[in-house]
Design an enzyme around this catalytic site. Structure first.
Site, PDB file in Angstrom:
ATOM      1  N   CYS A 311      88.726 -56.387  73.292  1.00  0.00           N
ATOM      2  CA  CYS A 311      88.828 -57.539  72.382  1.00  0.00           C
ATOM      3  C   CYS A 311      90.082 -58.372  72.624  1.00  0.00           C
ATOM      4  O   CYS A 311      90.015 -59.603  72.761  1.00  0.00           O
ATOM      5  CB  CYS A 311      88.752 -57.071  70.929  1.00  0.00           C
ATOM      6  SG  CYS A 311      90.137 -56.035  70.381  1.00  0.00           S
ATOM      7  N   HIS A 359      91.205 -55.168  65.839  1.00  0.00           N
ATOM      8  CA  HIS A 359      90.164 -55.978  66.483  1.00  0.00           C
ATOM      9  C   HIS A 359      90.488 -57.454  66.290  1.00  0.00           C
ATOM     10  O   HIS A 359      91.103 -57.858  65.300  1.00  0.00           O
ATOM     11  CB  HIS A 359      88.786 -55.675  65.889  1.00  0.00           C
ATOM     12  CG  HIS A 359      87.667 -56.322  66.665  1.00  0.00           C
ATOM     13  ND1 HIS A 359      87.338 -55.965  67.952  1.00  0.00           N
ATOM     14  CD2 HIS A 359      86.822 -57.342  66.337  1.00  0.00           C
ATOM     15  CE1 HIS A 359      86.339 -56.711  68.385  1.00  0.00           C
ATOM     16  NE2 HIS A 359      86.011 -57.559  67.425  1.00  0.00           N
ATOM     17  N   HIS A 371      83.625 -62.651  70.657  1.00  0.00           N
ATOM     18  CA  HIS A 371      84.476 -61.464  70.751  1.00  0.00           C
ATOM     19  C   HIS A 371      83.822 -60.420  71.643  1.00  0.00           C
ATOM     20  O   HIS A 371      82.625 -60.496  71.951  1.00  0.00           O
ATOM     21  CB  HIS A 371      84.778 -60.885  69.361  1.00  0.00           C
ATOM     22  CG  HIS A 371      83.602 -60.256  68.677  1.00  0.00           C
ATOM     23  ND1 HIS A 371      83.717 -59.171  67.833  1.00  0.00           N
ATOM     24  CD2 HIS A 371      82.272 -60.561  68.680  1.00  0.00           C
ATOM     25  CE1 HIS A 371      82.533 -58.831  67.357  1.00  0.00           C
ATOM     26  NE2 HIS A 371      81.638 -59.661  67.856  1.00  0.00           N
TER      27      HIS A 371
END
Length: 399
Positions: A311, A359, A371
């Site tokens: 990520c 994240h 993402h």
């Protein structure tokens, strides 16, 4: 490994995040799982599908957290390795200079020995424990020529600096070893969490997998609904700002109608403040174009491209394409810009998730983001509510 959780600034959080009720529900689920493990065997003595889903999600979350720790340890190791290499190179150069200084002193001693001049004193100098012990004998210093004195001074300086650099190199090597140990630990943690998740999924029957897919689809539908709702709110807010700017412009125009057109040129500037910063929008467009080109590439923990990403590796690479250098990990990226309310999020902003900030995604507008979700998934566009509203930590504008 030690936790990397960060305290969350009050102003940066989205309203309603991580309520006590959610925490209580999570603890209750854990308690129920614990009780079921010790209770009398049920008909098939297997966890429910919902329990499996929660466990798998938790394992993926833990793996992603371990991935960010791995990224941090890897970055620290690389910096430390560079530092050690620099120190070792410096030590080698200083050792060479020290040897050259020693050779020059040796030539002086040999010459004195051949001529029979002050040989005992020179030998004493060369055999002394430290040069300073010899220098304390001031009467000997009087016998040295200016050139010899300079050679001795150079020898002492080189010896002192070489010893200092050797100590620094030894300490840096120790720190490097610690960083490498952290790196191995983080890597092993990630691999174990992923193995556990795969084993849980492998035990599911075809029917259970179909039911699990249906549950996931319902979650995606709810996330899409929330994204559409946010989009409507943002559009309404934008319209209100534009109307307020237009009204202000009209008032300025009415007030200056009798004084010519000199002030009318400022109205464009007034209206421009209601929209996004043009320079930021230009950079954000480049970052988003890069991110869209990565859609479909696999999530791989620790990866920074070009064939796969995790990520934070994706967001770092996207903004680098726009000429902005972001730190490697989510823990540092969250501090690499200005925090803004979710209602004012603009395309290009970074959206962070979870209390431990493990994240991140790249906001593209209308409640959506690009993402790299998790192991086994691919870079994709998805609602920022993909894991519920309570998972959103903050929004940061990086440039």
């Amino acid at each position: 490994m030690a936790s990397h959780r960060k305290s969350r600034p009050t102003g940066s959080l989205v309203a309603g995040l991580r309520t006590p009720a959610l925490a209580t529900a999570a603890l209750t689920s854990v308690a129920l799982l614990s009780q079921s493990a010790h209770a009398s065997p049920a008909a098939d003595d297997r966890p429910s599908l919902e329990e499996v889903e929660k466990k798998v999600d938790d394992l993926y979350r833990q793996a992603e957290s371990a991935t960010e720790k791995y990224n941090a340890a890897k970055e620290k190791t690389a910096k430390q390795r560079k530092r050690v290499d620099t120190l070792l190179d410096d030590v080698a150069q200083r050792t060479q200079k020290l040897n050259e200084a020693r050779e020059q002193l040796g030539s002086f001693a040999a010459a004195q020995y051949r001529t029979g001049a002050t040989a005992p004193d020179t030998a004493t100098f060369l055999l002394a424990d430290t040069p300073q012990d010899y220098f304390d004998q001031t009467q000997v210093m009087d016998r040295l020529t200016g050139r010899q004195k300079a050679a001795v001074d150079d020898y002492v300086t080189q010896q002192s600096e070489t010893m200092k650099q050797r100590r620094e190199a030894t300490e840096s090597l120790r720190t490097l070893t610690e960083s490498q140990n952290d790196l191995r630990t983080a890597k092993a943690t990630v691999q174990q969490k992923l193995t556990d998740a795969r084993e849980l999924l492998a035990r599911l029957t075809a029917e259970e997998k179909a039911r699990l897919a249906a549950i996931e689809k319902r979650k995606q539908q709810e996330a899409a609904r929330k994204a559409a709702e946010l989009a409507r709110q943002q559009q309404a807010e934008q319209q209100r700002r534009e109307e307020a700017a237009a009204q202000q412009e009209q008032q300025q125009s009415d007030g200056s109608s009798g004084t010519g057109t000199g002030t009318s040129g400022t109205s464009g500037t007034s209206g421009g403040t209601s929209t996004a910063d043009p320079s930021y929008a230009t950079k954000a467009d480049k970052a988003l174009a890069f991110a869209r080109a990565q859609v479909g590439k696999p999530y791989v923990w620790g990866a920074t491209g070009p064939d796969s990403y995790d990520c934070s590796g994706l967001t770092q690479a996207a903004w680098k394409a726009a000429g902005v250098d972001l730190p490697r990990t989510t823990y540092d990226q969250v501090n690499a810009g200005t925090t803004v309310p979710l209602s004012q999020a603009q395309p290009g902003d970074l959206v962070f998730f979870y209390d431990d900030v493990t994240h991140v995604g790249l906001y593209i507008g209308n409640g959506m983001m690009i993402h790299a979700p998790k192991p086994g998934a691919y870079v994709r566009e998805e609602s920022i509510y993909y894991d519920g509203e309570g998972s959103i930590h903050s929004v940061v504008r990086p440039a």
